[in-house]
Design a protein around this motif. Structure first.
Motif, mmCIF file in Angstrom:
data_model
loop_
_atom_site.group_PDB
_atom_site.id
_atom_site.type_symbol
_atom_site.label_atom_id
_atom_site.label_comp_id
_atom_site.label_asym_id
_atom_site.label_seq_id
_atom_site.Cartn_x
_atom_site.Cartn_y
_atom_site.Cartn_z
ATOM 1 N N ALA A 215 0.830 -1.211 0.000
ATOM 2 C CA ALA A 215 0.000 0.000 0.000
ATOM 3 C C ALA A 215 0.862 1.258 0.000
ATOM 4 C CB ALA A 215 -0.937 -0.010 1.201
ATOM 5 N N ALA A 216 2.074 1.136 0.528
ATOM 6 C CA ALA A 216 2.975 2.291 0.566
ATOM 7 C C ALA A 216 3.630 2.563 -0.784
ATOM 8 C CB ALA A 216 4.052 2.072 1.625
ATOM 9 N N GLY A 217 3.346 1.723 -1.768
ATOM 10 C CA GLY A 217 3.855 1.971 -3.115
ATOM 11 C C GLY A 217 5.054 1.147 -3.518
ATOM 12 N N ASN A 218 5.486 0.194 -2.689
ATOM 13 C CA ASN A 218 6.625 -0.643 -3.054
ATOM 14 C C ASN A 218 6.234 -1.626 -4.156
ATOM 15 O OD1 ASN A 218 8.827 0.010 -0.969
ATOM 16 N ND2 ASN A 218 7.007 -0.290 0.309
ATOM 17 N N ASP A 219 7.128 -1.800 -5.123
ATOM 18 C CA ASP A 219 6.894 -2.753 -6.205
ATOM 19 C C ASP A 219 7.232 -4.180 -5.787
ATOM 20 O OD1 ASP A 219 6.154 -0.719 -7.976
ATOM 21 O OD2 ASP A 219 8.247 -0.358 -8.536
ATOM 22 N N VAL A 220 8.174 -4.307 -4.861
ATOM 23 C CA VAL A 220 8.646 -5.619 -4.417
ATOM 24 C C VAL A 220 8.654 -5.639 -2.899
ATOM 25 C CG1 VAL A 220 10.530 -7.297 -4.482
ATOM 26 C CG2 VAL A 220 10.109 -5.836 -6.475
ATOM 27 N N VAL A 221 8.155 -6.740 -2.334
ATOM 28 C CA VAL A 221 8.213 -6.927 -0.882
ATOM 29 C C VAL A 221 8.961 -8.226 -0.602
ATOM 30 C CG1 VAL A 221 6.898 -7.274 1.237
ATOM 31 C CG2 VAL A 221 6.077 -5.665 -0.494
ATOM 32 N N LEU A 222 10.040 -8.111 0.158
ATOM 33 C CA LEU A 222 10.789 -9.274 0.609
ATOM 34 C C LEU A 222 10.183 -9.723 1.935
ATOM 35 C CD1 LEU A 222 14.438 -7.964 0.029
ATOM 36 C CD2 LEU A 222 12.869 -8.990 -1.642
ATOM 37 N N VAL A 223 9.756 -10.976 1.995
ATOM 38 C CA VAL A 223 9.135 -11.506 3.206
ATOM 39 C C VAL A 223 10.105 -12.517 3.812
ATOM 40 C CG1 VAL A 223 7.122 -12.623 4.209
ATOM 41 C CG2 VAL A 223 6.868 -11.201 2.160
ATOM 42 N N ARG A 224 10.781 -12.094 4.880
ATOM 43 C CA ARG A 224 11.752 -12.977 5.534
ATOM 44 C C ARG A 224 11.028 -13.767 6.619
ATOM 45 N NH1 ARG A 224 17.332 -10.352 7.240
ATOM 46 N NH2 ARG A 224 16.033 -9.244 8.754
ATOM 47 N N ALA A 225 10.629 -14.981 6.239
ATOM 48 C CA ALA A 225 9.782 -15.798 7.105
ATOM 49 C C ALA A 225 10.506 -17.084 7.474
ATOM 50 C CB ALA A 225 8.470 -16.128 6.396
ATOM 51 N N PRO A 226 10.694 -17.366 8.761
ATOM 52 C CA PRO A 226 11.436 -18.560 9.177
ATOM 53 C C PRO A 226 10.674 -19.844 8.884
ATOM 54 C CG PRO A 226 10.490 -17.451 11.073
ATOM 55 C CD PRO A 226 10.248 -16.560 9.908
ATOM 56 N N THR A 227 11.382 -20.947 9.017
ATOM 57 C CA THR A 227 10.784 -22.259 8.824
ATOM 58 C C THR A 227 9.526 -22.419 9.670
ATOM 59 O OG1 THR A 227 12.947 -23.221 8.382
ATOM 60 C CG2 THR A 227 11.200 -24.735 9.040
ATOM 61 N N GLY A 228 8.487 -22.991 9.051
ATOM 62 C CA GLY A 228 7.247 -23.237 9.783
ATOM 63 C C GLY A 228 6.295 -22.071 9.820
ATOM 64 N N SER A 229 6.601 -20.997 9.080
ATOM 65 C CA SER A 229 5.723 -19.826 9.078
ATOM 66 C C SER A 229 4.479 -20.044 8.231
ATOM 67 C CB SER A 229 6.473 -18.598 8.546
ATOM 68 O OG SER A 229 7.625 -18.328 9.302
ATOM 69 N N GLY A 230 4.469 -21.099 7.421
ATOM 70 C CA GLY A 230 3.360 -21.288 6.492
ATOM 71 C C GLY A 230 3.473 -20.349 5.312
ATOM 72 N N LYS A 231 4.678 -20.322 4.686
ATOM 73 C CA LYS A 231 4.921 -19.372 3.606
ATOM 74 C C LYS A 231 3.982 -19.578 2.421
ATOM 75 C CE LYS A 231 9.387 -19.987 3.062
ATOM 76 N NZ LYS A 231 9.759 -20.888 4.189
ATOM 77 N N SER A 232 3.629 -20.835 2.127
ATOM 78 C CA SER A 232 2.769 -21.072 0.970
ATOM 79 C C SER A 232 1.385 -20.481 1.184
ATOM 80 C CB SER A 232 2.673 -22.572 0.676
ATOM 81 O OG SER A 232 2.170 -23.275 1.796
ATOM 82 N N LEU A 233 0.899 -20.477 2.415
ATOM 83 C CA LEU A 233 -0.402 -19.858 2.698
ATOM 84 C C LEU A 233 -0.309 -18.335 2.602
ATOM 85 C CD1 LEU A 233 -1.592 -22.047 5.714
ATOM 86 C CD2 LEU A 233 -2.065 -22.354 3.277
ATOM 87 N N ILE A 234 0.797 -17.789 3.094
ATOM 88 C CA ILE A 234 1.031 -16.351 2.945
ATOM 89 C C ILE A 234 1.115 -15.990 1.470
ATOM 90 C CG2 ILE A 234 2.685 -14.495 3.378
ATOM 91 C CD1 ILE A 234 3.398 -15.883 6.019
ATOM 92 N N ALA A 235 1.800 -16.839 0.702
ATOM 93 C CA ALA A 235 1.930 -16.605 -0.737
ATOM 94 C C ALA A 235 0.566 -16.569 -1.413
ATOM 95 C CB ALA A 235 2.805 -17.686 -1.365
ATOM 96 N N ARG A 236 -0.306 -17.512 -1.053
ATOM 97 C CA ARG A 236 -1.632 -17.561 -1.677
ATOM 98 C C ARG A 236 -2.449 -16.309 -1.332
ATOM 99 N NH1 ARG A 236 -5.702 -16.448 -2.904
ATOM 100 N NH2 ARG A 236 -7.544 -17.641 -3.565
ATOM 101 N N ALA A 237 -2.335 -15.821 -0.109
ATOM 102 C CA ALA A 237 -3.063 -14.606 0.268
ATOM 103 C C ALA A 237 -2.587 -13.411 -0.554
ATOM 104 C CB ALA A 237 -2.899 -14.339 1.756
ATOM 105 N N ILE A 238 -1.290 -13.322 -0.780
ATOM 106 C CA ILE A 238 -0.742 -12.229 -1.596
ATOM 107 C C ILE A 238 -1.235 -12.351 -3.034
ATOM 108 C CG2 ILE A 238 1.377 -11.203 -2.489
ATOM 109 C CD1 ILE A 238 2.760 -12.179 0.114
ATOM 110 N N MET A 239 -1.242 -13.562 -3.571
ATOM 111 C CA MET A 239 -1.713 -13.776 -4.940
ATOM 112 C C MET A 239 -3.172 -13.348 -5.095
ATOM 113 S SD MET A 239 0.029 -17.509 -5.627
ATOM 114 C CE MET A 239 -0.514 -17.669 -7.327
ATOM 115 N N GLY A 240 -3.951 -13.545 -4.051
ATOM 116 C CA GLY A 240 -5.359 -13.183 -4.116
ATOM 117 C C GLY A 240 -5.607 -11.690 -4.230
ATOM 118 N N CYS A 241 -4.553 -10.894 -3.996
ATOM 119 C CA CYS A 241 -4.689 -9.439 -4.121
ATOM 120 C C CYS A 241 -4.521 -8.957 -5.562
ATOM 121 C CB CYS A 241 -3.659 -8.731 -3.244
ATOM 122 S SG CYS A 241 -3.818 -9.077 -1.483
ATOM 123 N N ALA A 242 -4.181 -9.859 -6.458
ATOM 124 C CA ALA A 242 -3.966 -9.470 -7.855
ATOM 125 C C ALA A 242 -5.253 -8.955 -8.477
ATOM 126 C CB ALA A 242 -3.445 -10.662 -8.646
#
Length: 610
Positions: free
Chosen positions: A31-58
């Protein structure tokens, strides 16, 4: 992109750990206007679920003007990561597409033939009556039409410029920490008997740099064009000729890219050229930002890059050709108790090539004592190279604990890994290059040993060039990244637990030299590291819980344990076989281990390429 709906797009019924806060931070960063967001998420964070939520914003088709990009891509360099996505019921709206060679023809008499070798690939003008039901073309059509498509990074890069997979609104890259190294490796051009079908008919000069290599490449492309046109003009090809045609088309593209980029005065890519004793010419790009621009950054409007080990934003952005001013870094809190993921110092000396002969027997004795400390629990040993794996097998046999040891062969990695995971025996699995993309939750492994600091191979000319330029921070940061990845293999959930032992003094050097690059949650592990009180060496104690007579393959998947010995070896050092590696930086060895030099593309072991 509409980041406001990121929480509504989360696919699970409830949040786990720090997922809700992470999504809010990602939303705010976009929302702040960044084109790229680096998400530094440790093991077990459920990155694939976070990824799907981001994709849903397309942007959706209903929200878009005709000229605007819609939908989202998910891509990852790891085949196993894509397999996990395909098997996850919460991600069933991600349509997975793979390379042609992963699908088989459905024509009668062609069952089992990969689609890339089917009649449609062999015969000119072939009109397939069942193309609409072809597993590959059907999957591709569905993936291109769906709003969410998933593929490996190799397939994603190869489809750059495709009319099928056009630019989309959002792209999520999982396990993105090695993006620069993967791009360098993928853009590397190897010209030799293994890769050039017409090699024996060529006059190969001695090249003394990139200019000479580019001149040779011009002549090679011309020769390959003539042979390709000859094959394209044939009415029908056999499978071998079809493979040659496809390889020539790939080769022409790869070689032309090198020559054009080398001569482009505006290209920032530096090319390093090596020539082997057999005449093979290898052109390796350094800082291939232009290559990534075409194959990745031009493919979407907004990007989310996920990984536990994007260690330094500025250096990462420089390596992949991004402007740090338009990139945000979101740190996801580690919610696994630090006491469940202890680090233990069992260092016994340095495991450099020069000092290994003295240190390795001490490491083997320490490993036997660790096995005694975990008498009824499985563990994994990260050997780093096949030379170390082979030597450890012999040392452990001499110590009388081989009944509890299993190792994989270089050409049976996956089968041997699955056999070990399926075994009920408390075996120690001696692995090579399995520090990433391996889930050993629960009783699959309760302990692990890091035998050697995972330094990049200094025999690789790109690595040597960077070190000549004084890029030692990059060198130690790369090793730290792999150590952190390895540490996450045995603790996969908040209630999971597993111990990580470090045996190489050089790993302590990595912790000291790259401390400022550590994520806070890993720095906490390092600060709590202690020296354990291991039991005395006792072969009987180490093997007490191994069932009598149970077969334990030690490499290759075909041998069985023998009385008092290590059993047969599926592949021994120096046996003439190729050794695949999942290391994108150029080889399984480090510190100049010439005996482990790769001659096969490491992509073959990690990526499924079209």
């Amino acid at each position: 992109m509409n980041p406001v709906r990121i929480h509504d797009e989360f696919p699970a019924p409830a949040y786990r750990g720090a997922q809700e806060r992470a999504l809010a931070d990602v939303r705010d960063a976009f929302a702040a206007g960044n084109d790229v967001v680096l998400v530094r998420a440790p093991t077990g964070s459920g990155k694939s679920l976070i990824a799907r939520a981001i994709m849903g914003c397309a942007r959706t088709v209903d929200e878009a003007d005709p000229h605007q990009a819609t939908g989202a891509y998910y891509t990852t360099p790891q085949v196993s990561q894509l397999d996990d996505v395909a098997d996850d019921d919460l991600l069933d709206d991600l349509k997975v597409i793979r390379g042609k060679n992963n699908y088989t023809c459905i024509l009668s008499d062609e069952e089992g033939t990969p689609v890339d070798r089917a009649p449609c690939a062999r015969e000119r003008g072939y009109d397939c009556a069942v193309k609409h039901r072809c597993p590959y073309f059907s999957a591709r059509a569905v993936a291109s039409a769906r709003s969410h498509a998933a593929m490996t990074l190799a397939y994603f890069m190869r489809t750059a410029g495709s009319e099928v997979f056009r630019k989309r609104d959002v792209c999520v890259i999982d396990e993105a920490h090695g993006l620069a190294e993967w791009a360098e490796m993928y853009a590397t051009v190897e010209l030799g008997p293994r890769t050039v079908p017409l090699w024996d008919d060529l006059r190969v000069p001695d090249v003394d740099g990139a200019e000479a290599a580019a001149r040779f490449t011009d002549a090679l492309v011309s020769t390959c064009e003539s042979r390709k046109d000859e094959l394209l003009g044939a009415d029908e090809l056999d499978a071998e000729e079809a493979a040659e045609r496809d390889r020539l088309q790939e080769l022409i593209s790869e070689a032309s890219w090198f020559a054009e980029d080398y001569r482009d005065p505006e290209s920032a890519t530096t090319w390093v050229v090596d020539q082997a004793d057999d005449g093979t010419i290898t052109a390796k790009p350094m800082n291939p930002a232009r290559y990534l621009r075409h194959t990745v950054w031009d493919r979407a409007n907004r990007f989310a890059l996920l990984s536990a080990t994007i260690l330094d934003k500025e250096s990462f952005c420089r390596a992949v050709g991004l402007d740090p001013a338009t990139v945000a870094l979101v740190d996801v809190e580690h919610t696994f108790p630090v006491e469940n993921r202890p680090l233990y110092d069992v260092t016994r000396g340095k495991m450099t090539y020069e000092e290994r002969d003295d240190t390795l027997p001490k490491v083997a004795r320490t490993l036997a004592r660790i096995m005694a400390a975990h008498p009824d629990e499985k563990g994994i040993v990260h050997c780093h190279s096949y030379a170390i794996q082979d030597a450890l097998v012999d040392e452990l046999a001499s110590l009388g604990v081989s009944d509890r040891v299993r190792a994989h062969g270089s050409d049976t990695r996956d089968a041997d890994l699955e056999a070990w995971k399926a075994s009920s025996e408390p075996e120690a699995f001696l692995s090579v290059k399995m520090e990433e993309a391996l889930d050993l939750e629960g009783d699959f492994a309760r302990w692990q040993l890091l035998c050697k600091a995972p330094f990049l191979n200094t025999n690789d000319s790109r690595v040597a060039r960077r070190l000549e330029e004084g890029q030692w921070a990059w060198y130690f940061r790369s090793a730290l990244r792999t150590v952190i990845q390895a540490a996450g293999r045995v603790v996969r959930a908040p209630d999971d637990h597993g111990a990580t032992y470090v045996a190489d003094d050089s790993i302590l050097d990595v912790f000291e030299r790259a401390r400022t690059d550590m994520p806070p949650w890993f720095r906490e592990q390092v600060d709590r590291m202690t020296t354990p009180d291991l039991p005395a060496l006792d072969a009987d104690a180490a093997t007490a819980n191994v069932s009598p007579g149970s077969p334990t393959p030690v490499g290759g998947g075909t041998s069985t344990r023998t009385e008092g010995g290590a059993g047969g070896r599926g592949r021994r050092l120096g046996g003439g076989g190729e050794r695949p590696s999942s290391d994108p930086a150029g080889g399984a060895s480090g510190d100049g281990d010439a005996d482990d030099t790769e001659r096969r593309s490491p992509m073959a072991d990690v990526w499924d390429v079209d």
